[in-house]
Write an enzyme that holds these catalytic residues in place. Structure first.
Site, PDB file in Angstrom:
ATOM      1  N   ASN A  10     -43.255  18.850  -4.273  1.00 44.84           N
ATOM      2  CA  ASN A  10     -42.110  18.593  -5.386  1.00 44.84           C
ATOM      3  C   ASN A  10     -42.612  18.966  -6.722  1.00 44.84           C
ATOM      4  O   ASN A  10     -43.676  18.423  -7.442  1.00 44.84           O
ATOM      5  CB  ASN A  10     -42.052  16.978  -5.234  1.00 44.84           C
ATOM      6  CG  ASN A  10     -41.160  16.347  -6.410  1.00 44.84           C
ATOM      7  OD1 ASN A  10     -40.317  17.269  -6.919  1.00 44.84           O
ATOM      8  ND2 ASN A  10     -41.430  15.115  -6.575  1.00 44.84           N
ATOM      9  N   TRP A  11     -42.019  20.093  -7.311  1.00 46.75           N
ATOM     10  CA  TRP A  11     -42.423  20.575  -8.555  1.00 46.75           C
ATOM     11  C   TRP A  11     -41.913  19.806  -9.929  1.00 46.75           C
ATOM     12  O   TRP A  11     -42.380  20.096 -10.870  1.00 46.75           O
ATOM     13  CB  TRP A  11     -41.932  22.154  -8.837  1.00 46.75           C
ATOM     14  CG  TRP A  11     -42.585  23.019  -7.886  1.00 46.75           C
ATOM     15  CD1 TRP A  11     -43.359  22.746  -6.864  1.00 46.75           C
ATOM     16  CD2 TRP A  11     -42.304  24.459  -7.832  1.00 46.75           C
ATOM     17  NE1 TRP A  11     -43.591  23.864  -6.017  1.00 46.75           N
ATOM     18  CE2 TRP A  11     -43.160  24.946  -6.722  1.00 46.75           C
ATOM     19  CE3 TRP A  11     -41.648  25.093  -8.616  1.00 46.75           C
ATOM     20  CZ2 TRP A  11     -43.191  26.226  -6.635  1.00 46.75           C
ATOM     21  CZ3 TRP A  11     -41.751  26.573  -8.332  1.00 46.75           C
ATOM     22  CH2 TRP A  11     -42.510  26.955  -7.443  1.00 46.75           C
ATOM     23  N   LYS A  12     -40.935  18.766  -9.556  1.00 36.19           N
ATOM     24  CA  LYS A  12     -40.546  18.074 -10.510  1.00 36.19           C
ATOM     25  C   LYS A  12     -40.111  18.866 -11.901  1.00 36.19           C
ATOM     26  O   LYS A  12     -39.522  20.077 -11.420  1.00 36.19           O
ATOM     27  CB  LYS A  12     -41.763  17.113 -11.221  1.00 36.19           C
ATOM     28  CG  LYS A  12     -42.168  16.372  -9.966  1.00 36.19           C
ATOM     29  CD  LYS A  12     -43.044  15.122 -10.546  1.00 36.19           C
ATOM     30  CE  LYS A  12     -43.617  14.301  -9.158  1.00 36.19           C
ATOM     31  NZ  LYS A  12     -44.325  12.923  -9.378  1.00 36.19           N
ATOM     32  N   HIS A  95     -36.077   9.658  -5.087  1.00 39.62           N
ATOM     33  CA  HIS A  95     -37.440   9.865  -5.566  1.00 39.62           C
ATOM     34  C   HIS A  95     -37.735   8.452  -6.662  1.00 39.62           C
ATOM     35  O   HIS A  95     -36.624   8.311  -7.392  1.00 39.62           O
ATOM     36  CB  HIS A  95     -37.704  11.289  -6.252  1.00 39.62           C
ATOM     37  CG  HIS A  95     -39.111  11.293  -6.714  1.00 39.62           C
ATOM     38  ND1 HIS A  95     -39.774  10.659  -7.712  1.00 39.62           N
ATOM     39  CD2 HIS A  95     -40.268  11.796  -6.016  1.00 39.62           C
ATOM     40  CE1 HIS A  95     -40.920  10.986  -7.944  1.00 39.62           C
ATOM     41  NE2 HIS A  95     -41.362  11.742  -6.705  1.00 39.62           N
ATOM     42  N   GLU A  97     -38.726   8.442  -9.444  1.00 40.63           N
ATOM     43  CA  GLU A  97     -38.553   8.797 -10.757  1.00 40.63           C
ATOM     44  C   GLU A  97     -36.983   8.967 -10.948  1.00 40.63           C
ATOM     45  O   GLU A  97     -36.541   8.447 -12.257  1.00 40.63           O
ATOM     46  CB  GLU A  97     -39.435  10.179 -11.199  1.00 40.63           C
ATOM     47  CG  GLU A  97     -40.537   9.921 -11.405  1.00 40.63           C
ATOM     48  CD  GLU A  97     -41.555  11.335 -10.987  1.00 40.63           C
ATOM     49  OE1 GLU A  97     -41.009  12.331 -10.982  1.00 40.63           O
ATOM     50  OE2 GLU A  97     -42.811  10.876 -10.709  1.00 40.63           O
ATOM     51  N   GLU A 167     -43.590   6.904  -0.701  1.00 43.23           N
ATOM     52  CA  GLU A 167     -44.500   6.997  -1.912  1.00 43.23           C
ATOM     53  C   GLU A 167     -44.654   5.879  -2.622  1.00 43.23           C
ATOM     54  O   GLU A 167     -43.915   5.214  -3.403  1.00 43.23           O
ATOM     55  CB  GLU A 167     -43.726   8.084  -2.845  1.00 43.23           C
ATOM     56  CG  GLU A 167     -43.592   9.444  -2.033  1.00 43.23           C
ATOM     57  CD  GLU A 167     -43.175  10.531  -2.931  1.00 43.23           C
ATOM     58  OE1 GLU A 167     -43.847  11.377  -3.193  1.00 43.23           O
ATOM     59  OE2 GLU A 167     -42.383  10.422  -3.844  1.00 43.23           O
ATOM     60  N   GLY A 173     -48.558  10.482  -9.320  1.00 50.11           N
ATOM     61  CA  GLY A 173     -49.166  10.766 -10.626  1.00 50.11           C
ATOM     62  C   GLY A 173     -50.307  10.138 -11.256  1.00 50.11           C
ATOM     63  O   GLY A 173     -50.659  10.456 -12.434  1.00 50.11           O
ATOM     64  N   SER A 213     -50.396  11.231  -5.316  1.00 49.40           N
ATOM     65  CA  SER A 213     -51.676  11.611  -5.505  1.00 49.40           C
ATOM     66  C   SER A 213     -52.516  12.341  -4.336  1.00 49.40           C
ATOM     67  O   SER A 213     -53.745  12.247  -4.231  1.00 49.40           O
ATOM     68  CB  SER A 213     -52.383  10.509  -6.334  1.00 49.40           C
ATOM     69  OG  SER A 213     -51.942  10.041  -7.459  1.00 49.40           O
TER      70      SER A 213
HETATM   71  P1  PGA Z   1     -48.291  13.269  -7.171  1.00 49.56           P
HETATM   72  O1  PGA Z   1     -46.197  13.173  -7.170  1.00 49.56           O
HETATM   73  O2  PGA Z   1     -48.712  13.996  -6.270  1.00 49.56           O
HETATM   74  O3  PGA Z   1     -48.241  14.020  -8.448  1.00 49.56           O
HETATM   75  O4  PGA Z   1     -48.494  11.938  -7.368  1.00 49.56           O
HETATM   76  C1  PGA Z   1     -45.772  12.907  -5.916  1.00 49.56           C
HETATM   77  C2  PGA Z   1     -44.392  12.770  -6.089  1.00 49.56           C
HETATM   78  O5  PGA Z   1     -43.872  12.097  -7.009  1.00 49.56           O
HETATM   79  O6  PGA Z   1     -43.702  13.307  -5.150  1.00 49.56           O
END
Ligand code: PGA
Length: 252
Positions: A10-12, A95, A97, A167, A173, A213
């Site tokens: 997931n590149w965000k 997600h 976010e 998640e 993150g 992470s």
């Molecule tokens: P992360 O993000 O690996 O940077 O913790 C995972 C995600 O939000 O899908």
């Protein structure tokens, strides 16, 4: 039942089109896949077309990171499943976010999920609890609520392509991963709830990914857990070498 592994990046909100080309070419050049995992990347909307050109003829799949539930119309800034479908096979939905920054609710996620299915796109439904919810013993209740709400009104036969990504919000993150035992325990509970909702067969064949992470150092132990079927990787999917190492995890 043997489930295939599924490793997704997931590149965000990272990478313009030239950075997208550079990263995907580096992944392509060194691509190997010892676990025969399904592999997917989810670039920003603006890089989907570039990604689909570069990845044509490879095994690497593409997802968008979200989409609207309407096909078309006056929805400034939104991108519809019909538009996404030109370039992607999958859509990430819910997600954390999206939930915390953009206000996606279980109800809007449910609408999006139905629309994604209607357009033969494959949904990756993200669920997860916050640290506060975990510490107050509400993890399971929260996850059940997200599954019940996100999948409301759907039957097992509608959801053959569904992928779940667990998640924990506190692990995204932050560099803080759930321990393999913690993640396994929660995955097992999620699978049990899926069985209650849609039957044991459905639960046994649905892939449940872990996210939060994931990195080259912790991936092997996470993937060794019986109910962890893959990973949704954020930060470490932006570096070709790390992402390739994660794809080629080693379960001893
Ligand atoms: P992360 O993000 O690996 O940077 O913790 C995972 C995600 O939000 O899908």
């Amino acid at each position: 039942m043997a489930r295939k592994y599924f490793i997704a990046g997931n590149w965000k909100m990272h990478n313009n089109t030239s950075e997208t080309s550079e990263l995907l070419n580096a992944i392509k050049q060194n691509f190997k896949n010892i676990n025969e995992a399904e592999v997917l990347v989810a670039p920003s909307f603006t890089s989907l077309q570039t990604a689909s050109k570069i990845l044509e003829g490879t095994q690497i799949l593409i997802a968008s990171q979200d989409c609207h539930y309407e096909d078309t119309g006056a929805f400034t800034s939104a991108v519809s499943p019909v538009q996404v479908k030109e370039f992607a096979s999958h859509v990430i939905l819910g997600h954390s976010e999206r939930r915390s920054v953009f206000g996606d609710t279980d109800d809007t996620i449910n609408k999006k999920l139905k629309s994604v299915l209607l357009h033969q796109l494959k949904p990756i439904l993200c669920i997860g609890e916050t640290l506060e919810q975990r510490e107050s013993g509400k993890t399971l209740e929260v996850l059940k609520g997200q599954l019940d709400g996100g999948l409301a009104g759907l039957q097992a036969q509608d959801l053959e392509t569904l992928i779940i990504a667990y998640e924990p919000v506190w692990a995204i993150g932050t560099g803080k991963t759930a321990s393999p035992q913690q993640a396994q325990e929660t995955h097992e509970q999620v699978r049990t709830h899926l069985a209650t909702m849609f039957g044991q067969d459905f639960a046994d064949k649905t892939q449940i990914l872990y996210g939060g992470s994931v990195n080259p150092e912790n991936v092997d132990n996470l993937m060794a857990q019986p109910d962890i079927d893959g990973a949704l990787v954020g930060g470490k999917s932006l570096d070709a070498e790390s992402f390739l190492r994660i794809i080629n995890f080693e379960v001893k």
